[in-house]
Design a protein around this motif. Structure first.
Motif, mmCIF file in Angstrom:
data_model
loop_
_atom_site.group_PDB
_atom_site.id
_atom_site.type_symbol
_atom_site.label_atom_id
_atom_site.label_comp_id
_atom_site.label_asym_id
_atom_site.label_seq_id
_atom_site.Cartn_x
_atom_site.Cartn_y
_atom_site.Cartn_z
ATOM 1 N N PRO A 174 32.120 17.646 70.602
ATOM 2 C CA PRO A 174 30.734 17.159 70.536
ATOM 3 C C PRO A 174 29.720 18.082 71.209
ATOM 4 C CG PRO A 174 32.219 15.369 71.106
ATOM 5 C CD PRO A 174 33.029 16.626 71.154
ATOM 6 N N GLU A 175 30.118 18.741 72.291
ATOM 7 C CA GLU A 175 29.184 19.617 73.004
ATOM 8 C C GLU A 175 28.988 20.968 72.315
ATOM 9 O OE1 GLU A 175 32.125 18.288 76.274
ATOM 10 O OE2 GLU A 175 32.053 18.152 74.072
ATOM 11 N N GLY A 176 29.852 21.276 71.351
ATOM 12 C CA GLY A 176 29.786 22.564 70.676
ATOM 13 C C GLY A 176 28.856 22.547 69.485
ATOM 14 N N ASN A 177 28.480 23.743 69.046
ATOM 15 C CA ASN A 177 27.564 23.854 67.909
ATOM 16 C C ASN A 177 28.303 23.991 66.583
ATOM 17 O OD1 ASN A 177 28.516 26.471 67.914
ATOM 18 N ND2 ASN A 177 26.520 27.461 68.186
ATOM 19 N N GLY A 178 29.633 23.855 66.618
ATOM 20 C CA GLY A 178 30.417 23.919 65.391
ATOM 21 C C GLY A 178 30.880 25.307 65.015
ATOM 22 N N LYS A 179 30.364 26.324 65.707
ATOM 23 C CA LYS A 179 30.787 27.703 65.434
ATOM 24 C C LYS A 179 31.845 28.112 66.449
ATOM 25 C CE LYS A 179 26.768 29.507 63.046
ATOM 26 N NZ LYS A 179 25.815 30.640 62.923
ATOM 27 N N VAL A 180 32.970 28.613 65.927
ATOM 28 C CA VAL A 180 34.095 28.970 66.787
ATOM 29 C C VAL A 180 34.402 30.455 66.682
ATOM 30 C CG1 VAL A 180 36.537 28.570 67.285
ATOM 31 C CG2 VAL A 180 35.098 26.668 66.530
ATOM 32 N N GLY A 181 34.584 31.068 67.846
ATOM 33 C CA GLY A 181 35.088 32.429 67.921
ATOM 34 C C GLY A 181 36.401 32.406 68.665
ATOM 35 N N VAL A 199 42.042 30.585 59.227
ATOM 36 C CA VAL A 199 40.886 29.690 59.355
ATOM 37 C C VAL A 199 39.712 30.298 58.599
ATOM 38 C CG1 VAL A 199 39.350 28.504 60.952
ATOM 39 C CG2 VAL A 199 41.733 28.936 61.609
ATOM 40 N N SER A 200 39.412 29.731 57.451
ATOM 41 C CA SER A 200 38.419 30.346 56.574
ATOM 42 C C SER A 200 37.010 30.324 57.142
ATOM 43 C CB SER A 200 38.430 29.652 55.205
ATOM 44 O OG SER A 200 38.118 28.273 55.339
ATOM 45 N N ASP A 201 36.718 29.331 58.008
ATOM 46 C CA ASP A 201 35.368 29.258 58.571
ATOM 47 C C ASP A 201 35.301 29.723 60.027
ATOM 48 O OD1 ASP A 201 36.761 27.128 59.602
ATOM 49 O OD2 ASP A 201 35.206 25.630 59.228
ATOM 50 N N LEU A 202 36.316 30.443 60.479
ATOM 51 C CA LEU A 202 36.237 31.047 61.809
ATOM 52 C C LEU A 202 35.079 32.046 61.805
ATOM 53 C CD1 LEU A 202 37.853 31.169 64.570
ATOM 54 C CD2 LEU A 202 38.899 33.247 63.658
ATOM 55 N N GLU A 216 48.517 41.694 53.032
ATOM 56 C CA GLU A 216 48.280 40.503 52.221
ATOM 57 C C GLU A 216 47.490 39.459 52.999
ATOM 58 O OE1 GLU A 216 50.848 37.061 49.816
ATOM 59 O OE2 GLU A 216 51.868 38.640 50.943
ATOM 60 N N ASP A 217 47.855 39.245 54.277
ATOM 61 C CA ASP A 217 47.138 38.269 55.095
ATOM 62 C C ASP A 217 45.764 38.784 55.505
ATOM 63 O OD1 ASP A 217 49.026 36.280 54.957
ATOM 64 O OD2 ASP A 217 50.065 36.902 56.776
ATOM 65 N N ALA A 218 45.662 40.082 55.773
ATOM 66 C CA ALA A 218 44.373 40.658 56.167
ATOM 67 C C ALA A 218 43.311 40.424 55.093
ATOM 68 C CB ALA A 218 44.534 42.149 56.444
ATOM 69 N N ALA A 219 43.726 40.393 53.847
ATOM 70 C CA ALA A 219 42.792 40.204 52.742
ATOM 71 C C ALA A 219 42.180 38.805 52.735
ATOM 72 C CB ALA A 219 43.493 40.465 51.416
ATOM 73 N N LYS A 220 42.760 37.874 53.513
ATOM 74 C CA LYS A 220 42.261 36.496 53.565
ATOM 75 C C LYS A 220 41.174 36.302 54.625
ATOM 76 C CE LYS A 220 46.928 34.895 52.382
ATOM 77 N NZ LYS A 220 48.105 34.143 52.886
ATOM 78 N N ILE A 221 40.919 37.307 55.435
ATOM 79 C CA ILE A 221 40.005 37.161 56.568
ATOM 80 C C ILE A 221 38.553 37.044 56.098
ATOM 81 C CG2 ILE A 221 39.099 38.303 58.639
ATOM 82 C CD1 ILE A 221 41.863 39.534 59.054
ATOM 83 N N LYS A 222 37.877 36.016 56.606
ATOM 84 C CA LYS A 222 36.460 35.825 56.335
ATOM 85 C C LYS A 222 35.610 36.026 57.596
ATOM 86 C CE LYS A 222 37.489 34.539 52.152
ATOM 87 N NZ LYS A 222 37.271 35.487 51.023
ATOM 88 N N ALA A 223 36.246 35.953 58.756
ATOM 89 C CA ALA A 223 35.531 36.069 60.029
ATOM 90 C C ALA A 223 35.032 37.488 60.263
ATOM 91 C CB ALA A 223 36.462 35.661 61.179
ATOM 92 N N GLN A 224 34.001 37.588 61.077
ATOM 93 C CA GLN A 224 33.581 38.886 61.589
ATOM 94 C C GLN A 224 34.617 39.337 62.622
ATOM 95 O OE1 GLN A 224 30.724 40.621 60.780
ATOM 96 N NE2 GLN A 224 29.924 39.087 59.354
ATOM 97 N N LEU A 225 35.008 40.606 62.572
ATOM 98 C CA LEU A 225 36.031 41.120 63.482
ATOM 99 C C LEU A 225 35.472 42.194 64.403
ATOM 100 C CD1 LEU A 225 39.220 41.729 61.258
ATOM 101 C CD2 LEU A 225 38.755 39.795 62.771
#
Length: 296
Positions: A174-181, A199-202, A216-225
């Protein structure tokens, strides 16, 4: 007492210590093999002690620091070990919802150093969430050798599910803004990479000298790295070129830094492998990265 640095140790002794830390050598084998690299008047046991963490000396944010509040949280992990436990640290006073960061520890569990990292993030204005992978086995035992033994007994498939459950719990705090790093170190760096693949919305992932996923797994990354590597860390850094190629092929956005002349674990200020200049620069980059991608 003058604080020792990596330069005070024979390079081969550091390599043997790295093998010992990561379970490739038993304590007995390490002591036998490192004896020839101990300085005059220093025993193999003394060398091990000199290389081992000194938590109290390195603490940057005290447990009772009035600027933060911290406590432990337990929650269900149905696909993992059943229940997970984390150390949650956040600013004592905050206006509005805050960005959140999962802190993934090294292969020793939630030791005092990682708790301190969580408190540092709290001082920087984040809600920090640090799981203890050893919780199903009784938690971090307060002894690095015992922690090393316990870590090898974990079912990593279940442990990974516990980290996924922690990320989901944090996302809905509840205290978080919904964005996770996520930021992780050594084993935890591998966890940061793993979460980015699952985690597609990380929003952002910052692995410090972490094992890389498959192409193969690296291609699934949507997060900023943002990735941090040590030049002398051949075991991990040698995997970066293939990982970078996979990230480029998949169009993943990333920043990568290789710090010259430093060892694996350079950010851990409890051991002689710590490099102050590299650690401060990497941490500054990490905080700026999280501020950019977790607050907007």
């Amino acid at each position: 007492m003058t604080r020792k640095t990596a330069n005070d140790f024979h390079p081969q002794a550091l390599k043997l210590f790295d093998q010992y830390v990561h379970g490739q050598l038993s304590r007995r084998d390490f002591l036998q093999r490192v004896a020839g690299f101990a300085a005059a008047g220093v025993t193999a046991e003394g060398l091990l002690a000199a290389l081992s963490p000194r938590f109290a000396e390195a603490t940057q944010v005290k447990v009772d620091d009035a600027r933060i509040k911290a406590h432990f949280v337990e929650f269900p992990s149905p696909k993992g070990y059943g229940k997970a436990r984390v150390y949650l640290a956040q600013p004592a006073k905050a206006k509005g919802k805050l960005p959140t960061v999962l802190v993934a520890h090294e292969n020793r569990g939630l030791n005092p150093h990682i708790e301190d990292i969580a408190r540092r993030l709290a001082l920087a204005g984040f809600i920090a969430f640090a799981p203890d992978a050893l919780f199903p086995l009784g938690g971090y035992p307060g002894d690095e050798d015992k922690a090393r033994e316990l870590f090898g007994k974990l079912d990593q498939a279940k442990t990974h599910e516990d980290f996924l459950a922690a990320e989901d719990y944090l996302k809905h705090l509840p205290e978080g803004n919904g964005k996770v790093g996520v930021v992780g170190f050594c084993y935890g760096g591998g966890i940061a990479n793993f979460l980015a693949t699952r985690v597609s919305d990380l929003a952002a992932a910052v692995p410090f000298y972490g094992a890389q996923p498959s192409a193969e797994d690296a291609a699934k990354i949507k997060a900023q790295l943002q990735l941090h590597y040590a030049e002398k860390d051949e075991r991990i850094t040698s995997g970066w070129p293939a990982y970078e190629q996979a990230l480029k092929a998949a169009g993943v956005k990333y920043q990568a830094y290789i710090y010259p002349g430093v060892e694996h674990g350079f950010n851990n200020d409890t051991t002689p492998r710590y490099d102050e200049a590299a650690a401060k620069l990497a941490w500054q980059r990490t905080i700026e990265f999280f501020n950019k991608h977790l607050r907007t």
